[in-house]
Design a protein around this motif. Structure first.
Motif, PDB file in Angstrom:
ATOM      1  N   ILE A 167     -18.468  -7.868  10.701  1.00 43.26           N
ATOM      2  CA  ILE A 167     -17.028  -8.108  10.713  1.00 43.26           C
ATOM      3  C   ILE A 167     -16.486  -7.782   9.328  1.00 43.26           C
ATOM      4  N   TYR A 168     -15.236  -7.300   9.284  1.00 48.58           N
ATOM      5  CA  TYR A 168     -14.671  -6.786   8.041  1.00 48.58           C
ATOM      6  C   TYR A 168     -13.314  -7.424   7.760  1.00 48.58           C
ATOM      7  N   GLU A 169     -13.046  -7.612   6.485  1.00 48.17           N
ATOM      8  CA  GLU A 169     -11.793  -8.215   6.038  1.00 48.17           C
ATOM      9  C   GLU A 169     -10.888  -7.150   5.417  1.00 48.17           C
ATOM     10  N   ALA A 170      -9.611  -7.197   5.762  1.00 51.63           N
ATOM     11  CA  ALA A 170      -8.643  -6.285   5.163  1.00 51.63           C
ATOM     12  C   ALA A 170      -8.353  -6.709   3.725  1.00 51.63           C
ATOM     13  N   THR A 171      -8.688  -5.858   2.774  1.00 55.28           N
ATOM     14  CA  THR A 171      -8.446  -6.160   1.364  1.00 55.28           C
ATOM     15  C   THR A 171      -7.283  -5.355   0.793  1.00 55.28           C
ATOM     16  N   LYS A 172      -6.910  -4.269   1.474  1.00 55.77           N
ATOM     17  CA  LYS A 172      -5.784  -3.448   1.026  1.00 55.77           C
ATOM     18  C   LYS A 172      -5.127  -2.824   2.249  1.00 55.77           C
ATOM     19  N   ILE A 173      -3.807  -2.832   2.301  1.00 54.82           N
ATOM     20  CA  ILE A 173      -3.065  -2.224   3.403  1.00 54.82           C
ATOM     21  C   ILE A 173      -2.024  -1.275   2.806  1.00 54.82           C
ATOM     22  N   ASP A 174      -2.217   0.019   3.059  1.00 57.53           N
ATOM     23  CA  ASP A 174      -1.271   1.024   2.565  1.00 57.53           C
ATOM     24  C   ASP A 174      -0.199   1.230   3.635  1.00 57.53           C
ATOM     25  N   ARG A 175       0.999   0.747   3.357  1.00 60.28           N
ATOM     26  CA  ARG A 175       2.115   0.858   4.301  1.00 60.28           C
ATOM     27  C   ARG A 175       3.156   1.874   3.834  1.00 60.28           C
ATOM     28  N   ILE A 176       2.803   2.719   2.872  1.00 61.68           N
ATOM     29  CA  ILE A 176       3.771   3.624   2.266  1.00 61.68           C
ATOM     30  C   ILE A 176       3.408   5.099   2.428  1.00 61.68           C
ATOM     31  N   THR A 177       2.156   5.458   2.158  1.00 62.58           N
ATOM     32  CA  THR A 177       1.779   6.860   1.995  1.00 62.58           C
ATOM     33  C   THR A 177       2.125   7.725   3.194  1.00 62.58           C
ATOM     34  N   ARG A 178       1.916   7.213   4.408  1.00 64.02           N
ATOM     35  CA  ARG A 178       2.153   8.019   5.618  1.00 64.02           C
ATOM     36  C   ARG A 178       3.338   7.465   6.422  1.00 64.02           C
TER      37      ARG A 178
END
Length: 220
Positions: A167-178
């Motif tokens: 299982i993996y944890e979200a450590t960074k969310i890019d909401r800008i580049t695309r």
């Protein structure tokens, strides 16, 4: 004069594209967010990545799902040149991300790629060995994915595997580049983490309800 010539050339090129595009071998019948469309699909060196050209002065929205050839693709990028025809980048979905948020089980098709820095997928300290696998996930922006927060967790594995599912944890969310005019895709960077007692490993559904992080990094 030069501007008129350019306008005439563009009109001629568009007319040619509309006239001969549908008979091109690259023209495909696809379904875009449930709507039947014709677009040109161009191969790339990466079998999981293709390019799309619109034919009839229409457009695609970045973040849309495209059903084609018994596969699902995400429109992930918009080309800058639209004078003749709009062009886009398509990424093939290879995973269904599942999680529980606000009491609801959510399933989304996405593209997941391994981003593990160490080839063995673990890190060693003087006292322990722990998982260090990392994934990048590309997923469309919508009403569900806008609720994803740093610290939310997701299973990524082959559900048929008899091994323990990581299982993996979200450590960074890019909401800008695309992002393009409010539409687009999010890029999640995920790091291997611990399971919560209410996670459902058998169904590969992580429970992101009412979590609080302790100093030890456990979730309760």
């Amino acid at each position: 004069m030069a501007e008129m010539q350019r306008s005439d050339w563009l009109a001629s090129m568009k007319s040619t594209h509309r006239r001969f595009g549908p008979s091109s071998l690259s023209c495909k019948d696809v379904v875009v967010n449930g709507e039947d469309r014709k677009i040109m699909i161009i191969n790339s060196d990466d079998f999981d990545l293709k390019y799309a050209h619109c034919i009839f002065d229409d457009f695609l929205i970045v973040g849309s799902y495209i059903e084609w050839n018994d596969e699902t693709w995400i429109v992930t990028k918009e080309g800058g040149q639209k004078d003749v025809y709009p062009s886009y980048e398509l990424q093939k979905c290879n995973y269904e991300l599942k999680w529980v948020k606000d009491g609801e089980t959510i399933t989304k098709k996405a593209y997941a790629s391994d981003m593990t820095y160490s080839q063995v997928g673990v890190q060693h300290t003087d006292y322990m060995v722990y998982g260090d696998s990392r994934y990048r996930v590309i997923i469309p922006k919508d009403d569900d994915t806008t609720k994803i927060r740093r610290g939310d967790r997701f299973y990524i594995d082959d559900g048929d595997s008899e091994d323990d599912h990581p299982i993996y944890e979200a450590t960074k969310i890019d909401r800008i580049t695309r992002m393009y005019n409010g539409n687009g895709v999010y890029t999640l960077m995920l790091v291997e983490c611990n399971e919560h007692p209410t996670d459902n490993s058998d169904s590969m559904v992580a429970d992101n309800n009412n979590k609080t992080e302790l100093e030890e990094g456990e979730w309760v």
